[in-house]
Design a protein around this motif. Structure first.
Motif, PDB file in Angstrom:
ATOM      1  N   LEU A 105       0.838  -1.192   0.000  1.00 25.26           N
ATOM      2  CA  LEU A 105       0.000   0.000   0.000  1.00 25.26           C
ATOM      3  C   LEU A 105       0.877   1.249   0.000  1.00 25.26           C
ATOM      4  N   LYS A 106       0.317   2.336  -0.483  1.00 26.21           N
ATOM      5  CA  LYS A 106       0.990   3.639  -0.507  1.00 26.21           C
ATOM      6  C   LYS A 106       2.242   3.654  -1.392  1.00 26.21           C
ATOM      7  N   LYS A 107       2.334   2.724  -2.333  1.00 25.12           N
ATOM      8  CA  LYS A 107       3.492   2.687  -3.232  1.00 25.12           C
ATOM      9  C   LYS A 107       3.063   3.004  -4.659  1.00 25.12           C
ATOM     10  N   THR A 108       3.901   3.774  -5.336  1.00 27.34           N
ATOM     11  CA  THR A 108       3.635   4.133  -6.734  1.00 27.34           C
ATOM     12  C   THR A 108       4.005   2.965  -7.642  1.00 27.34           C
ATOM     13  N   ASP A 109       3.660   3.093  -8.921  1.00 23.15           N
ATOM     14  CA  ASP A 109       4.010   2.041  -9.887  1.00 23.15           C
ATOM     15  C   ASP A 109       5.512   1.787  -9.908  1.00 23.15           C
ATOM     16  N   SER A 110       6.290   2.842  -9.906  1.00 22.84           N
ATOM     17  CA  SER A 110       7.750   2.676  -9.956  1.00 22.84           C
ATOM     18  C   SER A 110       8.275   2.027  -8.684  1.00 22.84           C
ATOM     19  N   GLN A 111       7.696   2.368  -7.542  1.00 26.08           N
ATOM     20  CA  GLN A 111       8.114   1.755  -6.279  1.00 26.08           C
ATOM     21  C   GLN A 111       7.723   0.279  -6.207  1.00 26.08           C
ATOM     22  N   LEU A 112       6.692  -0.077  -6.972  1.00 21.60           N
ATOM     23  CA  LEU A 112       6.254  -1.477  -7.029  1.00 21.60           C
ATOM     24  C   LEU A 112       7.042  -2.282  -8.058  1.00 21.60           C
ATOM     25  N   GLY A 113       7.971  -1.652  -8.735  1.00 22.97           N
ATOM     26  CA  GLY A 113       8.843  -2.363  -9.662  1.00 22.97           C
ATOM     27  C   GLY A 113       8.495  -2.203 -11.124  1.00 22.97           C
ATOM     28  N   GLY A 114       7.422  -1.453 -11.418  1.00 21.61           N
ATOM     29  CA  GLY A 114       7.052  -1.227 -12.819  1.00 21.61           C
ATOM     30  C   GLY A 114       6.617  -2.517 -13.502  1.00 21.61           C
ATOM     31  N   GLY A 115       6.705  -2.528 -14.820  1.00 23.10           N
ATOM     32  CA  GLY A 115       6.324  -3.705 -15.589  1.00 23.10           C
ATOM     33  C   GLY A 115       4.959  -3.555 -16.235  1.00 23.10           C
ATOM     34  N   GLU A 116       4.643  -4.485 -17.135  1.00 22.98           N
ATOM     35  CA  GLU A 116       3.414  -4.404 -17.937  1.00 22.98           C
ATOM     36  C   GLU A 116       2.144  -4.535 -17.099  1.00 22.98           C
ATOM     37  N   PHE A 117       2.214  -5.234 -15.964  1.00 19.12           N
ATOM     38  CA  PHE A 117       1.013  -5.512 -15.190  1.00 19.12           C
ATOM     39  C   PHE A 117       1.011  -4.810 -13.833  1.00 19.12           C
ATOM     40  N   VAL A 118       1.844  -3.798 -13.664  1.00 21.55           N
ATOM     41  CA  VAL A 118       1.974  -3.152 -12.355  1.00 21.55           C
ATOM     42  C   VAL A 118       0.694  -2.426 -11.935  1.00 21.55           C
ATOM     43  N   SER A 119      -0.071  -1.941 -12.904  1.00 22.84           N
ATOM     44  CA  SER A 119      -1.273  -1.157 -12.554  1.00 22.84           C
ATOM     45  C   SER A 119      -2.330  -2.000 -11.837  1.00 22.84           C
ATOM     46  N   THR A 120      -2.256  -3.322 -11.966  1.00 24.48           N
ATOM     47  CA  THR A 120      -3.226  -4.194 -11.296  1.00 24.48           C
ATOM     48  C   THR A 120      -2.607  -4.967 -10.121  1.00 24.48           C
ATOM     49  N   LYS A 121      -1.372  -4.663  -9.794  1.00 22.21           N
ATOM     50  CA  LYS A 121      -0.692  -5.438  -8.745  1.00 22.21           C
ATOM     51  C   LYS A 121      -1.410  -5.331  -7.405  1.00 22.21           C
ATOM     52  N   VAL A 122      -1.774  -4.139  -7.005  1.00 24.62           N
ATOM     53  CA  VAL A 122      -2.454  -3.928  -5.722  1.00 24.62           C
ATOM     54  C   VAL A 122      -3.930  -4.288  -5.838  1.00 24.62           C
ATOM     55  N   SER A 123      -4.567  -3.849  -6.904  1.00 22.34           N
ATOM     56  CA  SER A 123      -6.012  -4.091  -7.049  1.00 22.34           C
ATOM     57  C   SER A 123      -6.329  -5.578  -7.169  1.00 22.34           C
ATOM     58  N   ASN A 124      -5.453  -6.363  -7.807  1.00 25.64           N
ATOM     59  CA  ASN A 124      -5.668  -7.804  -7.882  1.00 25.64           C
ATOM     60  C   ASN A 124      -5.681  -8.438  -6.495  1.00 25.64           C
ATOM     61  N   ALA A 125      -4.736  -8.023  -5.664  1.00 18.62           N
ATOM     62  CA  ALA A 125      -4.656  -8.564  -4.304  1.00 18.62           C
ATOM     63  C   ALA A 125      -5.896  -8.183  -3.497  1.00 18.62           C
TER      64      ALA A 125
END
Length: 327
Positions: free
Chosen positions: A277-297
């Protein structure tokens, strides 16, 4: 010599079975494509066509193609995404041929069911690439996923498949068949988080990250209110305490990768989710599927809480497995 006869009779069926299994005419190298709403997946395998099993997986790959997210206000997939999809399929077919594939089949799912030009696009792909692709219904999608999962589990199971644009649950036994179908899925839930929870425009924002605790609570409350109203009571009873198997990229990659295990419960998933939580796309490591990394969980956690699922075990299965073994 007579005492040997029963032994020979017992041996004969197993010998015949072994001969069938080893018959070279039973084996074919096939390629299967799953054209989903957010990614196009490929699996190349040696298939035992006599026993309808996957003998050996030779290669699997996927490419991000955001069909669902690209649907215009006219409910059609734009030209630039069609060409990107064609290029992705072309590259994947090239990979499949390098592994000896001579048979090419595929399915297209939610985004193509929804898009007015979906059938036209698939006809175009088939004509250019000579791949036998067809658009399948959500019921067929669930059945294909179930067939793939049965290759590994080999007993009646509760299947849970989350794609980019649709979600399916399916339980089958000799005397019972229970299912749940929804358009709530990886991309649609991400968009809900952006537009309804964060109150941002989807024209401007394509990622909800960073997501804070308040937004997490709102999203979980939404799922806890909505899902029990949609679920069949018999299926919900099965889900509570039942053995639930998750297939597809959301379970296998997004959630299993987050918790660091092929299985999880609500406690372990929530603990892992809080760390991103509270992490941007770049802080989450980027990549093609980063925009759904948190929402999927969040989606998986909320569904587990709303349905009473105590534990999920992910399988390395997607629709390509079912395509490979079914006629």
């Amino acid at each position: 010599m007579n005492f040997l006869l029963p032994l020979l009779l017992l041996w004969a069926p197993s010998a015949q079975s072994a001969t069938t299994a080893e018959n070279p005419h039973c084996f074919a190298t096939k390629a299967a494509f799953d054209i989903g709403s957010g990614a196009t997946k490929l699996k190349v395998a040696i298939v035992n066509t006599c026993q309808k099993t996957i003998h050996k997986v030779l290669w699997e790959s996927q490419k991000a193609v955001a069909y669902r997210a690209s649907l215009s206000s006219q409910n059609s997939i734009p030209e630039n995404l069609i060409q990107k999809g064609l290029e992705a399929l072309s590259e994947l077919k090239k990979q499949a041929k390098s592994y000896g594939a001579t048979n090419f089949k595929g399915v297209a799912t939610s985004a193509f069911r929804r898009a007015e030009n979906g059938k036209k696009i698939i006809d175009y792909f088939n004509k250019i690439l000579k791949i036998n692709i067809r658009i399948i219904s959500q019921d067929e999608e669930a059945e294909l996923g179930y067939s793939g999962a049965m290759l590994q589990v080999k007993k009646p199971l509760i299947l849970w498949d989350i794609g980019g644009g649709s979600m399916q649950m399916l339980y089958k036994s000799k005397n019972e068949k229970l299912s749940y179908k929804s358009k709530l899925a990886s991309i649609s839930f991400r968009d809900y988080l952006i537009s309804e929870v964060q109150r941002k425009s989807l024209r401007t924002f394509d990622s909800p990250n960073p997501v804070n605790e308040t937004e997490l609570d709102k999203a979980l409350n939404f799922l806890n209110k909505r899902i029990p109203q949609e679920l069949d009571g018999k299926l919900q009873a099965r889900l509570k305490g039942g053995e639930v198997f998750g297939i597809g990229g959301v379970h296998r990659h997004a959630v299993a990768g987050l918790v660091g295990s092929d299985s999880w419960n609500t406690k372990t998933l929530k603990s892992s989710l809080e760390k991103i939580l509270k992490k941007t796309d770049s802080q989450l490591g980027g990549g093609e599927f980063v925009s759904t990394k948190v929402s999927n969980a969040i989606l998986v956690l909320g569904m587990m809480e709303a349905t009473g699922i105590s534990q999920v075990k992910s399988l390395n299965v997607n629709l390509t497995d079912g395509i490979l073994v079914k006629k």
